[in-house]
Design a protein around this motif. Structure first.
Motif, PDB file in Angstrom:
ATOM      1  N   ALA A   1     -73.491  36.974  37.017  1.00 19.77           N
ATOM      2  CA  ALA A   1     -74.659  37.182  36.156  1.00 19.77           C
ATOM      3  C   ALA A   1     -75.945  37.020  36.959  1.00 19.77           C
ATOM      4  CB  ALA A   1     -74.619  36.207  34.980  1.00 19.77           C
ATOM      5  N   TYR A   2     -75.963  36.051  37.866  1.00 18.46           N
ATOM      6  CA  TYR A   2     -77.129  35.859  38.737  1.00 18.46           C
ATOM      7  C   TYR A   2     -77.352  37.104  39.603  1.00 18.46           C
ATOM      8  CZ  TYR A   2     -80.191  33.881  42.321  1.00 18.46           C
ATOM      9  OH  TYR A   2     -81.251  33.667  43.169  1.00 18.46           O
ATOM     10  N   PHE A   3     -76.281  37.665  40.132  1.00 14.55           N
ATOM     11  CA  PHE A   3     -76.378  38.861  40.976  1.00 14.55           C
ATOM     12  C   PHE A   3     -77.028  40.021  40.216  1.00 14.55           C
ATOM     13  CE2 PHE A   3     -74.683  42.867  42.584  1.00 14.55           C
ATOM     14  CZ  PHE A   3     -74.862  42.743  43.962  1.00 14.55           C
ATOM     15  N   LEU A   4     -76.802  40.075  38.903  1.00 18.57           N
ATOM     16  CA  LEU A   4     -77.293  41.186  38.086  1.00 18.57           C
ATOM     17  C   LEU A   4     -78.682  40.947  37.513  1.00 18.57           C
ATOM     18  CD1 LEU A   4     -73.997  42.131  36.221  1.00 18.57           C
ATOM     19  CD2 LEU A   4     -75.158  43.429  37.999  1.00 18.57           C
ATOM     20  N   ARG A   5     -79.410  39.959  38.057  1.00 19.05           N
ATOM     21  CA  ARG A   5     -80.813  39.799  37.668  1.00 19.05           C
ATOM     22  C   ARG A   5     -81.660  40.758  38.497  1.00 19.05           C
ATOM     23  NH1 ARG A   5     -80.813  39.215  33.225  1.00 19.05           N
ATOM     24  NH2 ARG A   5     -78.635  39.771  33.489  1.00 19.05           N
ATOM     25  N   PRO A   6     -82.624  41.419  37.889  1.00 17.97           N
ATOM     26  CA  PRO A   6     -83.337  42.508  38.581  1.00 17.97           C
ATOM     27  C   PRO A   6     -84.209  42.073  39.748  1.00 17.97           C
ATOM     28  CG  PRO A   6     -84.307  42.081  36.427  1.00 17.97           C
ATOM     29  CD  PRO A   6     -83.047  41.278  36.487  1.00 17.97           C
ATOM     30  N   THR A   7     -84.666  40.834  39.764  1.00 16.70           N
ATOM     31  CA  THR A   7     -85.687  40.463  40.750  1.00 16.70           C
ATOM     32  C   THR A   7     -85.153  39.635  41.902  1.00 16.70           C
ATOM     33  OG1 THR A   7     -86.236  38.524  39.392  1.00 16.70           O
ATOM     34  CG2 THR A   7     -87.526  40.538  39.040  1.00 16.70           C
ATOM     35  N   ILE A   8     -83.862  39.383  41.982  1.00 20.92           N
ATOM     36  CA  ILE A   8     -83.354  38.504  43.028  1.00 20.92           C
ATOM     37  C   ILE A   8     -82.902  39.321  44.239  1.00 20.92           C
ATOM     38  CG2 ILE A   8     -82.663  36.778  41.354  1.00 20.92           C
ATOM     39  CD1 ILE A   8     -79.904  38.586  43.064  1.00 20.92           C
ATOM     40  N   THR A   9     -82.779  38.637  45.377  1.00 19.91           N
ATOM     41  CA  THR A   9     -82.262  39.252  46.603  1.00 19.91           C
ATOM     42  C   THR A   9     -81.032  38.457  47.036  1.00 19.91           C
ATOM     43  OG1 THR A   9     -84.499  39.912  47.255  1.00 19.91           O
ATOM     44  CG2 THR A   9     -82.792  39.914  48.972  1.00 19.91           C
ATOM     45  N   TRP A  10     -79.867  39.045  46.834  1.00 23.07           N
ATOM     46  CA  TRP A  10     -78.616  38.357  47.177  1.00 23.07           C
ATOM     47  C   TRP A  10     -77.578  39.411  47.540  1.00 23.07           C
ATOM     48  CZ3 TRP A  10     -74.489  35.667  43.770  1.00 23.07           C
ATOM     49  CH2 TRP A  10     -73.800  34.690  44.526  1.00 23.07           C
ATOM     50  N   ASN A  11     -77.951  40.314  48.453  1.00 19.80           N
ATOM     51  CA  ASN A  11     -77.106  41.458  48.763  1.00 19.80           C
ATOM     52  C   ASN A  11     -75.781  41.049  49.387  1.00 19.80           C
ATOM     53  OD1 ASN A  11     -79.379  42.681  47.880  1.00 19.80           O
ATOM     54  ND2 ASN A  11     -79.679  44.005  49.653  1.00 19.80           N
ATOM     55  N   ARG A  12     -75.806  40.102  50.330  1.00 23.05           N
ATOM     56  CA  ARG A  12     -74.570  39.666  50.994  1.00 23.05           C
ATOM     57  C   ARG A  12     -73.976  38.468  50.255  1.00 23.05           C
ATOM     58  NH1 ARG A  12     -74.239  41.179  56.402  1.00 23.05           N
ATOM     59  NH2 ARG A  12     -72.107  40.369  56.332  1.00 23.05           N
ATOM     60  N   CYS A  13     -73.791  38.646  48.977  1.00 23.24           N
ATOM     61  CA  CYS A  13     -73.374  37.532  48.128  1.00 23.24           C
ATOM     62  C   CYS A  13     -71.974  37.030  48.480  1.00 23.24           C
ATOM     63  CB  CYS A  13     -73.448  37.934  46.657  1.00 23.24           C
ATOM     64  SG  CYS A  13     -72.465  39.393  46.246  1.00 23.24           S
ATOM     65  N   VAL A  14     -71.063  37.931  48.830  1.00 17.35           N
ATOM     66  CA  VAL A  14     -69.701  37.515  49.145  1.00 17.35           C
ATOM     67  C   VAL A  14     -69.685  36.688  50.425  1.00 17.35           C
ATOM     68  CG1 VAL A  14     -67.381  38.328  49.714  1.00 17.35           C
ATOM     69  CG2 VAL A  14     -68.696  39.484  47.929  1.00 17.35           C
ATOM     70  N   LEU A  15     -70.418  37.152  51.430  1.00 15.13           N
ATOM     71  CA  LEU A  15     -70.533  36.383  52.666  1.00 15.13           C
ATOM     72  C   LEU A  15     -71.108  35.000  52.402  1.00 15.13           C
ATOM     73  CD1 LEU A  15     -70.733  36.000  55.757  1.00 15.13           C
ATOM     74  CD2 LEU A  15     -72.928  37.191  55.655  1.00 15.13           C
ATOM     75  N   HIS A  16     -72.168  34.960  51.594  1.00 14.78           N
ATOM     76  CA  HIS A  16     -72.816  33.686  51.289  1.00 14.78           C
ATOM     77  C   HIS A  16     -71.838  32.748  50.581  1.00 14.78           C
ATOM     78  CE1 HIS A  16     -76.411  31.457  49.246  1.00 14.78           C
ATOM     79  NE2 HIS A  16     -75.918  30.780  50.270  1.00 14.78           N
ATOM     80  N   LEU A  17     -71.139  33.251  49.596  1.00 13.79           N
ATOM     81  CA  LEU A  17     -70.211  32.416  48.833  1.00 13.79           C
ATOM     82  C   LEU A  17     -69.082  31.902  49.724  1.00 13.79           C
ATOM     83  CD1 LEU A  17     -69.035  32.706  45.289  1.00 13.79           C
ATOM     84  CD2 LEU A  17     -67.241  32.960  46.983  1.00 13.79           C
ATOM     85  N   VAL A  18     -68.535  32.763  50.606  1.00 16.20           N
ATOM     86  CA  VAL A  18     -67.455  32.346  51.492  1.00 16.20           C
ATOM     87  C   VAL A  18     -67.919  31.229  52.427  1.00 16.20           C
ATOM     88  CG1 VAL A  18     -66.052  33.113  53.452  1.00 16.20           C
ATOM     89  CG2 VAL A  18     -66.158  34.499  51.379  1.00 16.20           C
ATOM     90  N   CYS A  19     -69.127  31.359  52.963  1.00 16.07           N
ATOM     91  CA  CYS A  19     -69.639  30.328  53.866  1.00 16.07           C
ATOM     92  C   CYS A  19     -69.835  29.001  53.132  1.00 16.07           C
ATOM     93  CB  CYS A  19     -70.951  30.799  54.493  1.00 16.07           C
ATOM     94  SG  CYS A  19     -70.728  32.145  55.678  1.00 16.07           S
ATOM     95  N   CYS A  20     -70.300  29.066  51.906  1.00 10.32           N
ATOM     96  CA  CYS A  20     -70.461  27.839  51.111  1.00 10.32           C
ATOM     97  C   CYS A  20     -69.106  27.182  50.856  1.00 10.32           C
ATOM     98  CB  CYS A  20     -71.158  28.147  49.792  1.00 10.32           C
ATOM     99  SG  CYS A  20     -72.875  28.666  49.949  1.00 10.32           S
ATOM    100  N   LEU A  21     -68.113  27.995  50.517  1.00  9.14           N
ATOM    101  CA  LEU A  21     -66.778  27.449  50.275  1.00  9.14           C
ATOM    102  C   LEU A  21     -66.217  26.835  51.555  1.00  9.14           C
ATOM    103  CD1 LEU A  21     -65.290  30.316  48.060  1.00  9.14           C
ATOM    104  CD2 LEU A  21     -65.851  27.993  47.304  1.00  9.14           C
ATOM    105  N   HIS A  22     -66.439  27.500  52.660  1.00 14.06           N
ATOM    106  CA  HIS A  22     -65.946  26.979  53.940  1.00 14.06           C
ATOM    107  C   HIS A  22     -66.634  25.674  54.309  1.00 14.06           C
ATOM    108  CE1 HIS A  22     -65.722  26.804  58.419  1.00 14.06           C
ATOM    109  NE2 HIS A  22     -64.456  27.127  58.158  1.00 14.06           N
ATOM    110  N   GLN A  23     -67.944  25.603  54.013  1.00 12.64           N
ATOM    111  CA  GLN A  23     -68.718  24.408  54.341  1.00 12.64           C
ATOM    112  C   GLN A  23     -68.433  23.279  53.360  1.00 12.64           C
ATOM    113  OE1 GLN A  23     -70.573  24.424  57.051  1.00 12.64           O
ATOM    114  NE2 GLN A  23     -71.392  22.345  56.877  1.00 12.64           N
TER     115      GLN A  23
END
Length: 985
Positions: free
Chosen positions: A124-146
């Motif tokens: 739902a956050y990804f589908l907000r019109p004004t945000i910038t989160w293009n590499r969301c999968v990469l970001h999420l994977v790094c957070c999970l790894h960390q």
């Protein structure tokens, strides 16, 4: 985002987090049903409150999984509903907190309930019109790894953003979470339109994550000895979700498809995996069916190697034994998907041993044990494949420029085999088995039989009479062996082909062998215990091939004996009556000699206590058809009189029941009598109709035998009035009586239903405004007038005069507003139209001048009330108005203005414009009439004011009826509808 321990207090709402937790626990507890609505309302208010963000965050500290789930749900609600209330500087922390909670909870062993809901919140956050989160999968994977949230900005500024190494080192829970998020993300984006200016940006963002997802799936799907099947299962689901999205959005973008295509070989290899074969087969089948171009030639080659492997063959044999387990069903669906995608290649390479194995397996799917829909679900899509295959062969056959492909004959043989397998599958179950089925199972089995009919009818185009001959041979074989279930199936298939046979006698020899056998004798033999369904289908065959019996009358006696015996069997009576009617209607001339026997059989039929009205109606109509073919008028009249005797019995019973107050039973018998007369009337019509001499003003045979039928006609009319008197408030009786009168209107020769005009005249005269279905009576009067427009019968002018006087009386009873009786008003106007031009001397007689004036005003009012007759005057009435416009100008002007002020459809404007132009050009007082109509309080539009009306009137008058008037009318119409606001400028 800081933690809070107090929640905004609303009157009656919880005042602390602990109380909120208790409410959530109550919401999900089994015994809270009576309070669910109240609890939901309270929690929704808390979610939508300004500090709902803090509440969502705080709930994640709970030890209760359900409370943490509600916290994740609250995040989703806030993002979807209250995103715009957040300041820009607060939006980044929302993502940070979501990722932090996700990483922390996954590391702590959180179950899928909460984790999946957090993934939904992140999507739902990804589908907000004004945000910038293009590499969301990469970001999420790094957070999970960390194991904690990582700064997106720092990650994007890093020189090393390759996730392959990170993904390979992810723990099992983290990898599952990443896959769940990738699925949720692509499914949510897929719900939006890539062509919309509001949502296309989400699809552009998603493109940036493709390679990250592919790296994730490489890690999940690459076959290895110690493969984690749970990871592989979620990977397959993720792969399918992304390919499904690609089919809708990237179908013409090979650069985006290519990375996903690198994963297909992994999935194909997993088809041999014991625990994953079912899931992979379903996945590949679902992709292959709509998106076969996604697979490369090498992919399809590997797939074929699996489909012809011993593993696939052994699984498909499980289906043949009637064991419809999940894995064999999945492989069968994959086989069908491959077949659908490769019909052309399969057809043109039938010499290949590989193709022959595939075709054999496809045929086997129609040969599994069990009944279609009830036990066997795979035969239904299998039949669809063979239908598509047959249609492809037909297209190839008729698009081959008279050059038949060398593979066509072999392909036809496969279609024949498919039909023979289908023949087995359409066999009816026993009554005991059928009674155990659910309604859905019965419906599916019936639908399968219908689909087999479609296949047969298509195959006839391809195979011609050879398939008919083959089925008839199988029917004869089943008859000789007394295999009654098989006989029913073959007869069912033969019936399906009846309409496909264009040449009348091309199958006569084949049918002669079938109908000349012991078929009808056996069907009547009570010692053979033949199922009623087989007997029903045998009767249906008679209906299907009536034309055969008409050409081959030597088969009529045993067939008719069988049909009349069938009337004594409750399960056969309905279809047998229909067959008798069909046979007698087509073979009437051949059966004239047997009319006495038919009348005797009808006498026997009436003695049955449970005989239903439909059967009586069909059989008496059948006998009437034979009577119609009797050459001697005297004999026709005598035999027809006996039919009226039968009808009169029902009329008498109807009268007795009505007198005793049993109105429901009286209606049943009365309607039965009338419908018997209707069927008799239809059957007494000449089948082809006599040749009509357009130069002769008298109808054929009109003078000859004109009085012969009068006694029968009088008795028929007596029946009509007797039933009507007994059930004078019954609309069905009135309508059926009208149908009896109308049966003779098409006839040109004397007959029992060719009544003199006086009959219809009296019937209308006995009708009042409150007569049920009065519109049917009026329509019948109009039909009678039209029947005599070419050659007028004696008394027609007198009847027309009665109609007109009654018409005027009805209009006076309705009053000035036709909407009081819309259906009757419309029928009155329709009847008046029938007077023009053939009865115009009556319609415009001076003595009806005042009535005509009232009628014309009435018609104008009916036009204004669009629900009565649409916004257009009948042309005949318009012609009268045009000739008397001086007198009716104000009323016509009101109609015109009411229509062009937005009340009519655009298509009606032209006719109104034509009338307006005639008025303006020919009538000096037109301006005053139109002005009054524009200023009337009935003017329907509020979109135009006095100025616009004045401009419109000036323009119309200045154009003096020229063609430009149409454009002015159109612009005014648009202004009145509010679609042209600059009209007055």
């Amino acid at each position: 985002m800081s933690d809070v321990h107090d929640v905004q207090q609303i009157s009656g709402d919880p005042s602390s987090v602990e109380e909120v937790e208790k409410l959530v626990q109550q919401l999900y507890s089994p015994g809270a049903r009576q309070h669910v609505s109240q609890i939901q309302d309270t929690l929704q208010r808390l979610q939508r409150a300004d500090n709902g963000w803090q509440l969502a965050d705080t709930l994640f500290h709970s030890e209760d999984e359900k409370v943490r789930f509600f916290g994740a749900l609250t995040f989703t609600v806030k993002i979807n509903s209250d995103w715009d209330t957040l300041r820009d500087e607060d939006r980044g922390p929302v993502l940070h907190r979501l990722l932090q909670w996700l990483a922390v909870r996954v590391r702590a062993g959180e179950g899928p309930l909460v984790v999946r809901k957090l993934c939904t919140s992140l999507a739902a956050y990804f589908l907000r019109p004004t945000i910038t989160w293009n590499r969301c999968v990469l970001h999420l994977v790094c957070c999970l790894h960390q194991g904690d949230a990582v700064s997106y900005e720092q990650l994007m500024s890093s020189h090393d953003r390759d996730t392959s190494g990170v993904m390979q080192n992810l723990g099992r829970p983290q990898l599952l979470t990443a896959l769940w998020f990738a699925v949720t993300l692509v499914e949510e984006v897929g719900k939006t339109s890539p062509a919309s200016i509001q949502t296309y940006k989400y699809h552009d963002r998603l493109d940036a994550s493709l390679n990250d997802v592919v790296s994730l799936l490489h890690t999940s799907l690459r076959p290895k000895p110690d493969m984690d099947t749970r990871i592989a299962e979620e990977g397959v689901k993720c792969f399918q979700a992304w390919v499904t999205y690609a089919h809708g959005v990237w179908i013409d973008k090979q650069m985006l498809l290519a990375p996903l295509q690198t994963l297909t070989p992994f999935c194909l290899q997993l088809l041999w995996h014991d625990d994953l074969s079912e899931l992979i087969a379903d996945c590949l089948g679902d992709i292959l069916n709509p998106f076969s171009t996604f697979f490369t030639a090498e992919d399809l080659s590997v797939l074929v190697r699996f489909l012809i492997s011993e593993r696939a063959d052994s699984q498909l044999h499980i289906l043949l034994d009637g064991d419809f387990e999940l894995e064999p069903m999945a492989i069968a669906r994959l086989l069908l998907a491959y077949g659908d995608a490769s019909i052309q290649d399969l057809s043109k390479n039938l010499g290949s041993s590989t193709v022959q194995i595939i075709m054999r397996e496809l045929l086997q799917l129609l040969a599994c044990e069990g009944f279609a829909g009830a036990d066997d679900d795979i035969c239904i899509p299998a039949l669809e494949f063979w239908q598509s295959y047959t249609e492809f062969l037909i297209d190839s056959l008729y698009g081959a420029d008279d050059q038949v492909s060398p593979w066509m004959e072999i392909a036809k043989r496969y279609v024949v085999q498919a039909i023979e397998h289908s023949l087995v599958k359409v066999r009816m179950p026993s009554e005991d088995v059928l009674n155990q089925w659910t309604s859905d199972a019965k419906g599916d089995f019936k639908a399968f039989r219908t689909d087999v009919v479609d296949l047969l009818q298509s195959s006839y185009t391809l195979l011609g009479t050879s398939i008919f001959d083959r089925l008839a041979s199988l029917a004869n074989e089943a008859l000789q062996r007394q295999q009654w279930i098989n006989l029913e199936a073959t007869l069912f298939c033969l019936n399906a082909l009846a309409e496909s046979i264009s040449d009348e006698d091309v199958v006569d020899a084949t049918l002669s062998r079938l109908f000349g056998s012991e078929l009808f004798v056996n069907m009547m033999d009570p010692t053979l215990a033949i199922p009623s369904k087989t007997q029903q289908t045998a009767v249906t065959a008679i209906i299907s091939f009536t034309a055969f019996f008409e050409r081959n009358t030597q088969f009529l006696p045993p067939m008719l004996t069988f049909l009349f015996r069938s009337l004594q069997v409750p399960a056969l009576v309905g279809v047998a009556a229909k067959a008798i009617y069909s046979t007698c209607d087509s073979c009437r001339k051949s059966l004239v000699i047997e009319v006495g026997a038919f009348l005797h059989q009808y006498e026997i039929l009436l003695e049955q206590p449970e005989i239903d009205s439909t059967t009586k109606e069909k059989v008496i109509g059948a006998i009437a058809a034979i009577i119609q073919a009797i050459p001697s008028t005297q004999h026709r009249v005598g035999n027809f009189a006996r039919l009226i005797d039968f009808v009169s019995r029902d009329v008498e019973v109807c009268q007795e029941l009505a007198r005793s107050g049993s109105l429901e039973q009286a209606q049943e018998r009365g309607l039965c009598a009338l419908r018997c007369l209707i069927n008799m009337g239809k059957s007494m019509q000449e089948p082809d109709g006599p040749a009509i001499d357009l130069e002769n003003e008298t109808l054929p045979h009109e003078a000859r035998d004109s009085h012969t039928w009068e006694p029968c006609q009088e008795r028929i009319v007596e029946c009509l009035y007797a039933v009507r008197r007994s059930l004078d408030r019954d609309g069905e009786v009135i309508e059926a009586s009208c149908q009896v009168l109308r049966t003779g209107y098409k006839e040109t020769s004397p007959g029992p239903f060719v009544f003199p005009p006086k009959t219809t005249e009296d019937f209308l005269a006995n009708s009042k405004l409150r007569t049920p279905r009065l519109e049917c009576v009026l329509d019948t009067a109009g039909a009678m007038l039209m029947r005599h427009t070419r050659a007028k019968a004696p008394g027609i002018d007198a009847a027309a005069t009665t109609f007109l006087v009654h018409l005027f009386h009805l209009i006076s009873m309705i009053g000035s507003d036709p909407a009081n009786e819309p259906e009757v008003s419309a029928s009155c106007i329709d009847l008046a139209v029938k007077f023009i031009p053939h009865y115009l001397h009556i319609f415009l007689h001076p003595q009806y001048r005042d009535n005509i004036a009232t009628f014309l005003v009435f018609t104008i009012q009916a036009v204004i009330a669009q629900e009565i007759m649409g916004y257009e005057l009948p042309a005949e009435i318009q012609a009268i108005l045009d000739s008397t416009l001086e007198r009716y100008g104000p009323q016509v002007a009101l109609v015109i203005i009411h229509g062009i002020s937005g009340e009519v459809a655009r298509s009606d404007l032209e006719s109104l414009s034509d009338t307006l132009k005639k008025m303006v050009f020919a009538q000096p007082r037109a301006k005053q009439w139109l002005s009054d109509a524009l200023l009337a309080n009935t003017f329907p539009s509020s979109k135009v004011g006095e100025a616009e009306k004045r401009i419109f009137l000036q323009q119309v008058m200045s154009l003096r009826g020229s063609k430009k008037t149409n454009q002015v009318v159109k612009e005014f119409w648009m202004a009145c509808r509010g679609t042209n606001f600059a009209y007055a400028s």
